[in-house]
Design an enzyme around this catalytic site. Sequence first.
Site, PDB file in Angstrom:
ATOM      1  N   ILE A 247       0.870  -1.195   0.115  1.00 40.17           N
ATOM      2  CA  ILE A 247      -0.069  -0.074   0.172  1.00 40.17           C
ATOM      3  C   ILE A 247       1.021   1.230   0.003  1.00 40.17           C
ATOM      4  O   ILE A 247       0.502   2.087  -0.543  1.00 40.17           O
ATOM      5  CB  ILE A 247      -0.974  -0.153   1.132  1.00 40.17           C
ATOM      6  CG1 ILE A 247      -2.147  -1.047   0.845  1.00 40.17           C
ATOM      7  CG2 ILE A 247      -1.490   1.321   1.476  1.00 40.17           C
ATOM      8  CD1 ILE A 247      -2.954  -1.405   2.031  1.00 40.17           C
TER       9      ILE A 247
ATOM     10  N   TYR B 144      -1.036  -6.978  17.058  1.00 45.58           N
ATOM     11  CA  TYR B 144      -1.023  -5.985  15.870  1.00 45.58           C
ATOM     12  C   TYR B 144      -2.412  -5.319  16.084  1.00 45.58           C
ATOM     13  O   TYR B 144      -2.392  -4.023  15.721  1.00 45.58           O
ATOM     14  CB  TYR B 144      -1.078  -6.922  14.487  1.00 45.58           C
ATOM     15  CG  TYR B 144      -1.012  -6.284  13.454  1.00 45.58           C
ATOM     16  CD1 TYR B 144      -0.074  -5.365  12.620  1.00 45.58           C
ATOM     17  CD2 TYR B 144      -2.345  -5.897  12.635  1.00 45.58           C
ATOM     18  CE1 TYR B 144      -0.217  -4.684  11.709  1.00 45.58           C
ATOM     19  CE2 TYR B 144      -2.586  -5.190  11.408  1.00 45.58           C
ATOM     20  CZ  TYR B 144      -1.550  -4.616  11.050  1.00 45.58           C
ATOM     21  OH  TYR B 144      -1.700  -4.035   9.697  1.00 45.58           O
TER      22      TYR B 144
ATOM     23  N   LYS C 212      -2.898  -1.307  16.202  1.00 49.47           N
ATOM     24  CA  LYS C 212      -3.833  -0.553  15.312  1.00 49.47           C
ATOM     25  C   LYS C 212      -4.796   0.251  16.235  1.00 49.47           C
ATOM     26  O   LYS C 212      -5.225   1.232  15.573  1.00 49.47           O
ATOM     27  CB  LYS C 212      -4.413  -1.423  14.336  1.00 49.47           C
ATOM     28  CG  LYS C 212      -3.341  -2.227  13.400  1.00 49.47           C
ATOM     29  CD  LYS C 212      -2.600  -0.919  12.722  1.00 49.47           C
ATOM     30  CE  LYS C 212      -1.344  -1.315  11.847  1.00 49.47           C
ATOM     31  NZ  LYS C 212      -0.578  -0.198  11.226  1.00 49.47           N
TER      32      LYS C 212
END
Length: 323
Positions: free
Chosen positions: A52, A201, A205
């Site tokens: 990305i 993770y 986030k």
Amino acid sequence: MSWYRGAVWFVKGLREYTRSGYEAASKHFCPAEVEVNVAGRSFLVTGANSGIGKATAKEIARRGGTVHLVCRNKERAEVAKGEIVTETGNQNIFLHIVDISHPKEIWKFAEKFKNEHKLNVLINNAGCMVNNRELTEDGLEKNFATNTLGTYILTTALLPLLEKEADARVITVSSGGMLVQKLNISDLQSGNGTFDGTMVYAQNKRQQVVLTEQWAKAHRNIHFSVMHPGWADTPAVRSSMPDFHQKMKNTLRTETQGADTVVWLAVSSEATKLPSGLFFQDRQPVPTHLPLASTHSSPEDEEKLMEVLEEFSQKFKSNSPGT
């Protein structure tokens, strides 16, 4: 993570986060919002040598922006830079080799960058999902060091530069996985209990969402946003979540589709008409909590997160050469 949260999130993901979810959402996009010329504006993208990050850098370069690629691996970064220059014809692509999991490196880079460049838009895209508990040379758990502390230090270090510019923006690439996590400040480095890289993770986030909300309150003349790219077929997904990738590979978004909302947030004038501090998916602000999921945190915990990160940040700043 409760069974309820996980089930609701996965059903939501199948409907919204896949390629078909993007295709449905994109029917309502206004193409003109990203058909803009951003020549003269400076963009910094972390983790820009693949996935990305690279797709975002390429799309900004196509629109004439000056793009600073911040990458860890010099060889892969050189290849990515060459590809972006060749495909876009934009020569204003600059490379900086920095490991976002190393706070001292970030401070050193930021101090140098502030003296040599201007910055209109910071895109915090670099991230990792390490599935076994691993410590950096500074004794930091690697996911936390990269996803949370690295994002915090780079952003706060560059705020003075951003404050100088009109229409300054900070965009952080988070994940819908954060919806299954409530902010937990009692174990930021995941030293207690069984280590689950996917959940660590997701917790990181969630922390990025809280950071964005807190920054938006404190820095009114910068537009902050955080976003979920959907489930995209990137090298990071293939290496960190091989089972998930194997099962879902035919339904995953392309890297460009995953990057679409990042690009929209970075270049569109429509994005900054919306309030600062929101969480986006497919160019729309979306809730940061699932219904009935009990993932809301107290203002005290959110303030404590900022305090702890600032303490870490200052500790590594004082130990960095050249700062």
